[in-house]
Structures are given as structure tokens and as C-alpha cells.
Write a protein that holds these residues in place. Sequence first.
Motif, short mmCIF file in Angstrom:
data_model
loop_
_atom_site.label_atom_id
_atom_site.label_comp_id
_atom_site.label_asym_id
_atom_site.label_seq_id
_atom_site.Cartn_x
_atom_site.Cartn_y
_atom_site.Cartn_z
N ARG A 105 2.94 -45.35 10.03
CA ARG A 105 3.44 -45.48 8.72
C ARG A 105 3.66 -44.31 8.14
O ARG A 105 2.88 -43.30 8.33
CB ARG A 105 2.73 -46.27 7.95
CG ARG A 105 2.60 -47.85 8.46
CD ARG A 105 2.01 -48.71 7.33
NE ARG A 105 0.30 -47.99 7.27
CZ ARG A 105 -0.62 -48.49 6.52
NH1 ARG A 105 -0.42 -49.56 5.68
NH2 ARG A 105 -1.64 -48.03 6.17
N GLY A 106 4.77 -43.92 7.25
CA GLY A 106 4.91 -42.79 6.65
C GLY A 106 3.81 -42.40 5.71
O GLY A 106 3.35 -41.02 5.53
N ALA A 107 3.29 -43.53 5.23
CA ALA A 107 2.04 -43.13 4.25
C ALA A 107 0.79 -42.54 4.96
O ALA A 107 0.08 -41.56 4.35
CB ALA A 107 1.56 -44.31 3.17
N ASP A 108 0.69 -43.00 6.24
CA ASP A 108 -0.39 -42.52 6.85
C ASP A 108 -0.06 -41.02 7.35
O ASP A 108 -0.97 -40.17 7.57
CB ASP A 108 -0.70 -43.31 8.15
CG ASP A 108 -1.16 -44.61 8.11
OD1 ASP A 108 -1.89 -44.81 6.99
OD2 ASP A 108 -0.68 -45.61 8.69
N VAL A 109 1.14 -40.74 7.57
CA VAL A 109 1.22 -39.37 7.95
C VAL A 109 1.36 -38.47 6.79
O VAL A 109 0.67 -37.20 6.90
CB VAL A 109 2.90 -39.12 8.62
CG1 VAL A 109 3.40 -37.81 9.07
CG2 VAL A 109 3.12 -40.02 9.81
N LEU A 110 1.61 -38.92 5.90
CA LEU A 110 1.53 -38.12 4.28
C LEU A 110 0.11 -37.88 4.02
O LEU A 110 -0.16 -36.62 3.93
CB LEU A 110 2.32 -38.89 3.20
CG LEU A 110 1.84 -38.17 1.75
CD1 LEU A 110 2.51 -36.79 1.79
CD2 LEU A 110 2.49 -39.02 0.76
N LEU A 111 -0.79 -38.68 4.13
CA LEU A 111 -2.28 -38.54 3.89
C LEU A 111 -2.83 -37.76 4.93
O LEU A 111 -3.61 -37.06 4.62
CB LEU A 111 -3.06 -39.82 3.90
CG LEU A 111 -2.64 -40.84 2.61
CD1 LEU A 111 -3.23 -42.08 2.71
CD2 LEU A 111 -2.79 -40.20 1.43
N GLU A 112 -2.26 -37.85 6.30
CA GLU A 112 -2.91 -36.82 7.12
C GLU A 112 -2.61 -35.45 6.88
O GLU A 112 -3.38 -34.57 6.99
CB GLU A 112 -2.37 -37.21 8.52
CG GLU A 112 -2.86 -36.53 9.75
CD GLU A 112 -2.26 -36.92 11.05
OE1 GLU A 112 -1.93 -35.88 12.00
OE2 GLU A 112 -2.13 -38.11 11.41
N ILE A 113 -1.30 -35.17 6.33
CA ILE A 113 -0.92 -33.81 6.24
C ILE A 113 -1.40 -33.51 4.68
O ILE A 113 -2.19 -32.26 4.62
CB ILE A 113 0.55 -33.96 5.71
CG1 ILE A 113 1.46 -33.98 7.22
CG2 ILE A 113 0.93 -32.61 4.90
CD1 ILE A 113 2.84 -34.31 7.13
N LEU A 160 1.55 -46.48 -0.05
CA LEU A 160 0.47 -45.49 -0.05
C LEU A 160 -1.09 -45.88 -0.47
O LEU A 160 -2.06 -45.58 0.05
CB LEU A 160 1.00 -44.26 -1.09
CG LEU A 160 0.07 -43.31 -1.32
CD1 LEU A 160 -0.20 -42.38 -0.13
CD2 LEU A 160 0.70 -42.39 -2.53
N MET A 161 -0.83 -46.93 -1.38
CA MET A 161 -2.34 -47.36 -1.88
C MET A 161 -2.96 -48.09 -0.66
O MET A 161 -4.18 -48.04 -0.60
CB MET A 161 -2.10 -48.51 -3.20
CG MET A 161 -1.35 -47.91 -4.39
SD MET A 161 -2.23 -46.49 -4.93
CE MET A 161 -1.39 -45.36 -5.13
N ASP A 162 -2.43 -48.71 -0.12
CA ASP A 162 -2.78 -49.44 1.05
C ASP A 162 -3.33 -48.51 2.12
O ASP A 162 -4.58 -48.63 2.74
CB ASP A 162 -1.87 -50.50 1.98
CG ASP A 162 -1.69 -51.62 1.18
OD1 ASP A 162 -2.28 -51.99 0.22
OD2 ASP A 162 -0.52 -52.14 1.48
N ALA A 163 -2.69 -47.30 2.40
CA ALA A 163 -3.17 -46.23 3.45
C ALA A 163 -4.16 -45.61 2.88
O ALA A 163 -5.14 -45.24 3.58
CB ALA A 163 -1.93 -45.21 3.62
N LEU A 164 -4.50 -45.40 1.72
CA LEU A 164 -5.50 -44.64 1.08
C LEU A 164 -7.02 -45.55 1.28
O LEU A 164 -8.12 -44.98 1.36
CB LEU A 164 -5.49 -44.71 -0.50
CG LEU A 164 -4.56 -43.63 -1.01
CD1 LEU A 164 -4.20 -43.72 -2.40
CD2 LEU A 164 -5.32 -42.19 -0.63
N LEU A 165 -6.75 -46.77 1.45
CA LEU A 165 -8.10 -47.57 2.00
C LEU A 165 -8.67 -47.34 3.16
O LEU A 165 -9.89 -47.40 3.36
CB LEU A 165 -7.70 -48.96 2.02
CG LEU A 165 -7.29 -49.94 0.91
CD1 LEU A 165 -6.97 -51.28 1.13
CD2 LEU A 165 -8.50 -49.96 -0.28
N ASP A 166 -8.08 -46.43 4.00
CA ASP A 166 -8.53 -45.95 5.37
C ASP A 166 -8.55 -44.65 5.20
O ASP A 166 -8.83 -43.98 6.35
CB ASP A 166 -7.29 -46.22 6.46
CG ASP A 166 -7.11 -47.93 6.74
OD1 ASP A 166 -8.15 -48.50 6.50
OD2 ASP A 166 -6.10 -48.23 6.97
#
Length: 90
Positions: free
Chosen positions: A14-22, A42-48
Motif C-alpha cells: 500500500r502507498g501508505a506503508d511505503v510513505l511510512l517506511e520513507i 494512512l491511519m490504518d497503516a500507522l497501527l503497524d
Amino acid sequence: MPSFSAIDGLNARRGADVLLEILSSEGVEYIFGNPGTTELPLMDALLDTPDIKYILALQEASAVAMADGYAQAARRPAFLNLHTAGGLGH
């Protein structure tokens, strides 16, 4: 005859996962924002991603001020996320 694509072997992310990784790789610890419905992935990805915290602001201008103040005081990168609806004009 099967076709070969250069992306066949890549894992879908997911794009949100890539963004948070960066953001994590750049040392970002906080995301400041006033989210709308477009930020749900993005909110969902922040949980991980427990090393990045979301700082909720109730209005766009205060989110900008918090991100700017943090970046200047901590001398660290800050990330600002605002939604794409009408509030962005503030």
C-alpha cells in the motif's frame, strides 16, 4: 506463451506503508495533521508503525503551527498531513 512483466516478482504494498517506511528512514517521529476521510489508509497503516505517532489538530492552521514549532525546537524533521477537501485552503 506466458508473458513476463518486470513487476511480476514484486510484492504489492500500500502507498501508505511505503510513505511510512520513507518517513521512518528519514527520522520522522511525528505526523501532525487534521485528517479527513482520504487519510483512512494512512491511519490504518500507522497501527503497524509504532515508532511514528500521529498528533491530531482540530484545525489546519494549528497543525501547521505545531509541525513548524516542533521542527524548529527539536531540530528534527516534521511531517504535516492535511486532507484534500475544503479545509486545505486555510
